[in-house]
Motif scaffolding. Structure first.
Motif, mmCIF file in Angstrom:
data_model
loop_
_atom_site.group_PDB
_atom_site.id
_atom_site.type_symbol
_atom_site.label_atom_id
_atom_site.label_comp_id
_atom_site.label_asym_id
_atom_site.label_seq_id
_atom_site.Cartn_x
_atom_site.Cartn_y
_atom_site.Cartn_z
ATOM 1 N N GLY A 1 0.783 -1.222 0.000
ATOM 2 C CA GLY A 1 0.000 0.000 0.000
ATOM 3 C C GLY A 1 0.817 1.276 0.000
ATOM 4 O O GLY A 1 0.264 2.367 0.146
ATOM 5 N N LYS B 1 -0.207 6.138 -11.986
ATOM 6 C CA LYS B 1 -0.507 5.697 -10.623
ATOM 7 C C LYS B 1 0.144 6.560 -9.556
ATOM 8 O O LYS B 1 0.150 6.197 -8.383
ATOM 9 N N THR C 1 -4.211 8.535 -3.020
ATOM 10 C CA THR C 1 -5.080 8.773 -1.868
ATOM 11 C C THR C 1 -5.602 7.437 -1.349
ATOM 12 O O THR C 1 -6.109 6.620 -2.114
ATOM 13 N N HIS C 2 -5.484 7.221 -0.059
ATOM 14 C CA HIS C 2 -5.794 5.901 0.512
ATOM 15 C C HIS C 2 -7.285 5.585 0.532
ATOM 16 O O HIS C 2 -7.686 4.442 0.348
ATOM 17 N N LYS C 3 -8.119 6.623 0.757
ATOM 18 C CA LYS C 3 -9.551 6.343 0.905
ATOM 19 C C LYS C 3 -10.366 7.525 0.402
ATOM 20 O O LYS C 3 -10.089 8.676 0.731
ATOM 21 N N GLU D 1 -16.804 3.076 0.031
ATOM 22 C CA GLU D 1 -15.444 3.595 0.157
ATOM 23 C C GLU D 1 -14.548 2.866 -0.842
ATOM 24 O O GLU D 1 -14.690 1.660 -1.066
ATOM 25 N N THR E 1 -10.346 3.269 -2.907
ATOM 26 C CA THR E 1 -9.098 4.020 -2.970
ATOM 27 C C THR E 1 -9.174 5.048 -4.092
ATOM 28 O O THR E 1 -9.994 4.942 -5.009
ATOM 29 N N GLY E 2 -8.290 6.028 -4.021
ATOM 30 C CA GLY E 2 -8.227 7.023 -5.078
ATOM 31 C C GLY E 2 -7.912 6.403 -6.426
ATOM 32 O O GLY E 2 -8.452 6.816 -7.458
ATOM 33 N N GLU F 1 -8.684 3.384 -7.443
ATOM 34 C CA GLU F 1 -9.876 2.693 -7.957
ATOM 35 C C GLU F 1 -10.850 3.687 -8.588
ATOM 36 O O GLU F 1 -11.402 3.428 -9.662
ATOM 37 N N CYS G 1 3.912 8.901 5.082
ATOM 38 C CA CYS G 1 2.875 7.904 4.818
ATOM 39 C C CYS G 1 2.747 6.941 5.996
ATOM 40 O O CYS G 1 3.641 6.116 6.226
ATOM 41 N N THR H 1 0.537 4.523 6.248
ATOM 42 C CA THR H 1 0.302 3.181 5.702
ATOM 43 C C THR H 1 1.623 2.453 5.507
ATOM 44 O O THR H 1 1.738 1.253 5.764
ATOM 45 N N GLU I 1 -5.858 14.918 5.425
ATOM 46 C CA GLU I 1 -4.878 13.835 5.362
ATOM 47 C C GLU I 1 -4.093 13.732 6.661
ATOM 48 O O GLU I 1 -3.880 12.635 7.189
#
Length: 429
Positions: free
Chosen positions: A13, A154, A161-163, A173, A175-176, A178, A250, A252, A271
């Motif tokens: 991630g 990407k 962005t994670h969410k 919800e 991910t960015g 997606e 980050c 994550t 963020e």
């Protein structure tokens, strides 16, 4: 010349890890990946070297922390021109032997071919983020021959962005990346083409605009500049020195390195608050420094205020990061502008100040003192047939939905320009 030995320590991630791996792949270098979030032995190897984050890349034993493109090229012994040529060759010879899942960003973006260079497009959008992808949806649906150019599909702000939980019409919800891939796939369904390459320069002096890329020159009747923003070059004292050794961007990627430790989070946006919340699950203490009296936009501190291991300091600013082999202390200015020194094990930075990535345009269109492109209500620049939006122009707030709206307006303006209409023609059905 022998092949260099390259080892990439990564985390699941981690967007910066993806940038390192994508760059090495583009430049034609093989590497061994060691995922520190899956294999504890790799995590321990990093800790033994006092490396507190990923990506950490070893090239013949020499360490590069984070995604430092210039340093990677230097250790690999390649110039900017050689890297661009290698990336173009890699894209051109990419095999389709292993077809990817439909809608994946890598399968949407293709290499630049002779057919692309021979075509005169109705609209070329520079940037495949929410602004560029939305412009491509509207332009292609409006029967314009449309091309989207992106150098790193990407790696944009939305893609990493994670969410995302507040995009209109998307209830779940995701991910960015997606969300962005859905936009790009929709444009592709309407007939837009996507290529991955770097824009080197532009020439907007003639009716047919010229966009110079590593592979040649792309031609267009109209152009939409939908490039993203980048962090400014100025850094806090000690930031660069301790990146990967206590300075991180980050949670994550790096939260696990700070189990039961004390960290400072610096920022005033959504963020920063989200990252502080993630870190509170790992760390003994999280000190959130908010430079101003209030947080920005829709950011909300209420969730953090109830956490016993989170301390919130408003009007506190970070002045310097100190340490020997890794971060040990930070120097801050408190709300009375008095200097204090705090002991911390890590610093997570989420400061604002993103600047538009428009330097490649030089003086081809009018920009303000910070590089934002000057446009009117229809997103027209001072050059006929050239439009700009998203993070390339100055907006009151930066959100994916605003960038997408810009793309729609610009595409309709481009359709009016290409077809020489007296009025904009909206798409109702």
């Amino acid at each position: 010349m022998s092949k260099p030995e390259i080892i990439v320590y990564s985390s699941t991630g981690c967007p910066h890890c993806e940038k390192v791996k994508a760059a090495l792949k583009d430049w034609g270098f093989e590497y061994e990946e060691r995922n520190a979030s899956i294999h504890k032995e790799y995590f321990d190897q990093l800790r033994e070297r006092k490396i507190m984050g990923t990506p950490a890349t070893l090239i013949n034993g020499k360490l590069v922390l984070g995604f430092q493109e210039k340093k990677l090229k230097k250790l690999l012994g390649i110039t900017d021109e050689q890297a661009a040529a290698a990336a173009a060759s890699t894209n051109a010879t990419a095999t389709t032997a292993a077809p990817q899942e439909q809608g994946d960003a890598d399968s949407i973006f293709k290499p630049v071919t002779a057919d692309v260079l021979n075509e005169v497009y109705d609209l070329v959008t520079i940037g495949g983020g929410p602004a560029g992808a939305s412009a491509a949806v509207y332009a292609a649906r409006g029967k314009l021959k449309t091309l989207v150019i992106d150098k790193a599909p990407k790696a944009g702000t939305l893609a990493i962005t994670h969410k995302i939980a507040n995009y209109p019409g998307v209830r779940e919800e995701l991910t960015g990346l997606e969300l962005l891939t859905r936009m790009q796939a929709q444009a592709k369904d309407f007939g837009a083409d996507f290529v991955r390459t770097t824009v080197l320069s532009v020439d907007f002096t003639e009716e047919i605009k010229k966009i110079v890329v590593a592979e040649g020159t792309i031609q267009a009747k109209s152009v939409f500049i939908g490039v993203g923003a980048k962090a400014p070059s100025s850094k806090i004292a000690g930031e660069e020195e301790f990146t990967g050794r206590g300075v991180s961007y980050c949670s994550t990627c790096d939260a696990a390195f700070y189990q039961d430790r004390v960290v400072a989070v610096i920022g005033d946006n959504e963020e920063a608050i989200h990252e502080a919340e993630v870190l509170s699950k790992y760390c003994k203490t999280v000190k959130l420094l908010v430079p101003l009296a209030q947080v920005k936009g829709e950011a909300d501190l209420s969730g953090l205020e109830s956490k016993p291991n989170v301390e919130i300091y408003k009007r506190y600013r970070l002045k310097e990061i100190q340490g020997t082999d890794s971060v040990e202390k930070i120097v801050i200015l408190d709300d009375q502008k008095a200097e204090q020194t705090w002991d911390v094990d890590g610093v997570f930075l989420y400061l604002g100040g993103m600047m538009p990535g428009t330097d490649f345009l030089k003086d081809t269109v009018k920009r303000d003192e910070e590089g934002y492109i000057i446009v009117d209500d229809y997103l027209r620049t001072n050059v006929d047939g050239v439009f700009a939006g998203g993070d390339a122009r100055r907006t009151p707030i930066k959100q994916a939905v605003i960038s997408a709206a810009d793309g729609a307006i610009a595409a309709l303006s481009a359709e009016q320009h290409v077809n020489k209409r007296s009025k904009l023609r909206p798409q109702y059905s």
